[in-house]
Design an enzyme around this catalytic site. Sequence first.
Site, PDB file in Angstrom:
ATOM      1  N   HIS A 294       0.850  -1.199   0.000  1.00 14.67           N
ATOM      2  CA  HIS A 294       0.000   0.000   0.000  1.00 14.67           C
ATOM      3  C   HIS A 294       0.886   1.248   0.000  1.00 14.67           C
ATOM      4  CE1 HIS A 294      -2.853   3.065   1.126  1.00 14.67           C
ATOM      5  NE2 HIS A 294      -3.801   2.227   0.729  1.00 14.67           N
TER       6      HIS A 294
ATOM      7  N   GLU B  49      -3.832   1.374  -7.464  1.00  9.81           N
ATOM      8  CA  GLU B  49      -4.280   2.518  -6.672  1.00  9.81           C
ATOM      9  C   GLU B  49      -3.393   3.721  -6.973  1.00  9.81           C
ATOM     10  OE1 GLU B  49      -6.625   1.267  -2.938  1.00  9.81           O
ATOM     11  OE2 GLU B  49      -4.529   1.455  -2.392  1.00  9.81           O
TER      12      GLU B  49
HETATM   13  P1  PGA Z   1      -9.826   5.592  -0.378  1.00 14.37           P
HETATM   14  O1  PGA Z   1      -8.529   4.681  -0.053  1.00 14.37           O
HETATM   15  O2  PGA Z   1     -10.904   4.664  -0.883  1.00 14.37           O
HETATM   16  O3  PGA Z   1     -10.170   6.227   0.920  1.00 14.37           O
HETATM   17  O4  PGA Z   1      -9.400   6.578  -1.432  1.00 14.37           O
HETATM   18  C1  PGA Z   1      -8.176   3.594  -0.825  1.00 14.37           C
HETATM   19  C2  PGA Z   1      -6.974   2.916  -0.233  1.00 14.37           C
HETATM   20  O5  PGA Z   1      -6.078   3.586   0.288  1.00 14.37           O
HETATM   21  O6  PGA Z   1      -6.869   1.661  -0.278  1.00 14.37           O
END
Ligand code: PGA
Length: 246
Positions: free
Chosen positions: A101, A170
């Site tokens: 992440h 992401e």
């Molecule tokens: P968010 O975060 O949906 O709050 O943008 C996604 C994540 O960090 O996995």
Amino acid sequence: MANNIKYFIGNWKMFGVPKSIKILNKVNNFVRLDKKNSRNYKVVITPPFTILEAFSRYYKKKSITIGAQNCYHKDNFGSYTGAISPYMIKVSGAKYVIIGHSDNRADGDTDKILREKISFALNNNLKIIYCIGENKIEKAKKKTFSVLKKQLLRVLTKKSNSNNTIVAYEPIWSIGTGKTPTSNDLEKTVAFIKRIFKNSKVLYGGSVDGSSVINFKSLDDLDGFLIGGASKSSKKFIDIIKNYYR
Ligand code: PGA
């Protein structure tokens, strides 16, 4: 078709205490009663370590599955204050672990560390949710694909395959910002990732909520979502699933 299963994965980050099980019970009941669609998707929630074992045990035979948000890059037991090994996660009963992440990369997780995490997590039969994504500057410089390629090739191991690893794309600029890629851009990025890591499942994460999810419904090759903020509310999380299938 098992292959078309979609994932709705909730990343609670630094949120959740024992009584937060009330939120998950609502989500679990929704999935259990969603006879029309629930065979087409899987819900995984990643609470913090403090409640991982209790929640994993509680949901063991229920409709949702529990995972961890991270793991240490050494296995078994050792002299690493505050660390939780993949072995300890497996024994807690959790089935999945998020690795890579951007929060953890920002805290110092290098490619080498991430590779070790993946390797030990796979040794413990945990399923990996491997996060990749470019930042705002890299996007502006049109470096997205080269960044993603490096993040995949330098970190995934020989043992990584589409059965044990899900990729979560992401983009850092989209996390918690309300900004999301266009569906056209996302479609191309998902296809790119699937060319590099053959047959992989690819999720999108970053400001997914009940309204943004609608923009991505038409992307057949997108295998689901990694959801941060909106996963802390049962209503918001359930709305994502409802709107996806509406
Ligand atoms: P968010 O975060 O949906 O709050 O943008 C996604 C994540 O960090 O996995």
